[in-house]
Design a protein around this motif. Structure first.
Motif, PDB file in Angstrom:
ATOM      1  N   SER A 240       0.673  -1.350   0.003  1.00 26.81           N
ATOM      2  CA  SER A 240      -0.021  -0.068  -0.085  1.00 26.81           C
ATOM      3  C   SER A 240       0.984   1.327   0.130  1.00 26.81           C
ATOM      4  O   SER A 240       0.347   2.222   0.172  1.00 26.81           O
TER       5      SER A 240
ATOM      6  N   HIS B   5     -11.314  -4.176   3.097  1.00 21.71           N
ATOM      7  CA  HIS B   5     -10.443  -3.131   4.062  1.00 21.71           C
ATOM      8  C   HIS B   5     -11.435  -2.870   5.331  1.00 21.71           C
ATOM      9  O   HIS B   5     -12.509  -3.061   5.466  1.00 21.71           O
TER      10      HIS B   5
ATOM     11  N   SER C 211      -8.219  -4.826   0.015  1.00 22.74           N
ATOM     12  CA  SER C 211      -6.722  -4.408   0.369  1.00 22.74           C
ATOM     13  C   SER C 211      -5.845  -5.678  -0.022  1.00 22.74           C
ATOM     14  O   SER C 211      -4.478  -5.577   0.132  1.00 22.74           O
TER      15      SER C 211
ATOM     16  N   HIS D 149      -6.043   0.225  -3.889  1.00 22.03           N
ATOM     17  CA  HIS D 149      -4.829  -0.734  -4.174  1.00 22.03           C
ATOM     18  C   HIS D 149      -4.525  -0.568  -5.631  1.00 22.03           C
ATOM     19  O   HIS D 149      -3.490  -0.633  -6.111  1.00 22.03           O
TER      20      HIS D 149
ATOM     21  N   LYS E 209      -0.554   4.275  -3.746  1.00 20.11           N
ATOM     22  CA  LYS E 209      -0.327   2.681  -3.717  1.00 20.11           C
ATOM     23  C   LYS E 209       0.211   2.516  -5.109  1.00 20.11           C
ATOM     24  O   LYS E 209       1.528   2.962  -5.333  1.00 20.11           O
TER      25      LYS E 209
ATOM     26  N   ARG F 106       1.721 -10.417   3.093  1.00 22.57           N
ATOM     27  CA  ARG F 106       1.257  -9.707   1.851  1.00 22.57           C
ATOM     28  C   ARG F 106       2.625  -9.006   1.362  1.00 22.57           C
ATOM     29  O   ARG F 106       3.225  -8.368   1.868  1.00 22.57           O
TER      30      ARG F 106
END
Ligand code: DSN
Length: 430
Positions: free
Chosen positions: A31, A122, A172, A200, A227, A362
């Motif tokens: 992000s 999110h 997200s 995103h 992002k 992630r």
């Protein structure tokens, strides 16, 4: 005794150390990104000290004649880049844009359908986030762990059953485009508005490399702008909707959820929109190529990368199940010590109970791509991670390899002008 000057200078020293750490680190948080020199310059202008409330040419303060010009141009550039009918560059973050959308599209007690948190939804869409704050009656779309996407048939059933006022999409952890087109018949039947949180993937949409929500049925897109879209920490709302709905969303921005809209950041956003008109397509392609290469390489190293059935990812993001390597918390913290910065993340089977130690990591490729990393660097990152987390190599040697890899990449790409990344000190003459 510490003087107040020393207290102030202490902050400056810590900020310098932060810069140094990031200069020597491999940034993989999905992000984040770094700004171009032209955008960054805007943050330091007098615009950052001023107020503007309301819409251009209808303000509540004097002194806004140049602000109005900038805001008009930001709207024009955004509509041109995203082929939108409407744009509002005032939200000061993605969550602020989401609150404005909620305020504009719903009333307390209305029904909304949302992506589940464990499927990457999110927090602003959660019951304990903005959706709950508005008192909405929310239901999660069922998630398909193999597809790493909404379960289309179950989502259609949910929409028909609940008849929501608004269908929210976008996550997200956003590996694959949302199948909006497949859901549109059901959405039209219940006459719901379609709201797409594109925070995103905004840069990928700008580059025409992900999906085109406004053509697929979305009424509005909300997003943050830092992002895959490599601008300032700010927000935006894009619309392809009727005048009444748009007016209502704009009232959700001001006075609904903000007063001033951080004019320096809005100017930085306008500059980035212009840069994306020039470089957005090629930048987005390289981000996705890198994500695919990194996912494949991590898989070959022995990691369990999710979404294998669908080729791991179609975006900047990939997720890895690291339960076999000690879990998300331990793995992320060990990598951080070795100058590889990413975050632990819930995977679809996790619950809020293990949010502090979830199963996954992630990883996002947008920032390393921005500074020039390509396929061979993706393979090296995978090897470094494999050596550390699977083959338990000495962390000190891993840190030194990460620093060496990063040392060859100092310049920000896909923007006008040359600029050394992570060297803000010189720019602001600290
Ligand atoms: N917290 C951001 C993320 O990391 O996805 C979104 O707001």
């Amino acid at each position: 005794m510490t003087t107040n000057l020393e207290k102030a200078l202490k902050i400056r020293e810590i900020a310098k150390e932060h810069n140094e750490y990031f200069k020597d680190s491999i940034p993989l948080i999905a992000s984040e990104n770094v700004m171009s020199p032209l955008a960054l310059e805007m943050l330091l202008t007098d615009l950052g000290s001023r107020y503007a409330e309301g819409l251009p040419h209808h303000r509540y303060y004097q002194g806004n004649q140049f602000v109005d010009q900038i805001e008009d141009l930001a709207i024009e550039y955004a509509n041109s880049l995203f082929k939108s009918k409407q744009a509002d560059p005032r939200p000061i973050s993605g969550t602020n844009a989401n609150i404005a959308a909620i305020y504009g599209l719903t009333k307390p007690g209305d029904k909304i359908t949302v992506p589940p948190l464990s499927g990457g939804g999110h927090i602003s869409a959660a019951k304990f986030g903005a959706v709950g704050l508005r008192g909405l009656d929310s239901s999660d779309y069922p998630f398909d762990n193999d597809e790493m996407n909404l379960d289309v048939d179950a989502a259609i059933k949910l929409i028909r059953e609940k008849k929501p006022k608004v269908c929210l999409f976008g996550q997200s952890v956003f590996l694959f485009p949302t199948p909006i087109k497949d859901l549109m018949d059901a959405i039209r039947e219940v006459d719901a508005k379609v709201w797409y949180d594109g925070a995103h993937v905004l840069g990928l949409i700008a580059g025409g490399r992900f999906q085109d929500p406004l053509r697929e049925g979305a009424d509005i897109i909300t997003a943050s702008t830092h992002k895959t879209f490599p601008g300032p920490q700010h927000g935006i709302i894009l619309g392809n909707t009727g005048d009444e709905t748009w007016k209502s969303v704009q009232r959700g921005v001001f006075p609904g959820s903000l007063s001033n809209h951080h004019l320096n950041a809005m100017a930085a956003l306008a500059v980035t929109l212009a840069e994306e008109l020039e470089y957005g397509a090629v930048y987005a392609s390289r981000i996705i190529e890198n994500a695919k290469t990194l996912a494949q390489s991590l898989n070959e190293e022995g990691f369990k990368v999710l979404g294998e059935k669908k080729g791991f990812t179609e975006s900047h993001t990939l997720v890895v199940d690291v339960r076999a390597q000690g879990g998300g918390k331990q793995s992320a913290e060990l990598l951080e010590k070795c100058n590889i910065v990413l975050n632990k993340n819930l995977l679809p089977w996790d619950t809020s109970k293990n949010s502090q130690d979830p199963s996954g990591l992630r990883i996002g490729t947008q920032e390393v791509t921005r500074i020039g990393f390509g396929k061979s660097e993706m393979k090296e990152i995978a090897k470094i991670m494999g050596d550390l987390l699977i083959r338990h190599a000495d962390p000190e040697s891993i840190r030194s390899r990460a620093e060496t890899l990063k040392s060859n990449f100092r310049e920000i790409k896909y923007c006008f002008g040359k600029h050394e990344a992570y060297k803000y000190i010189e720019i602001i003459k600290m």
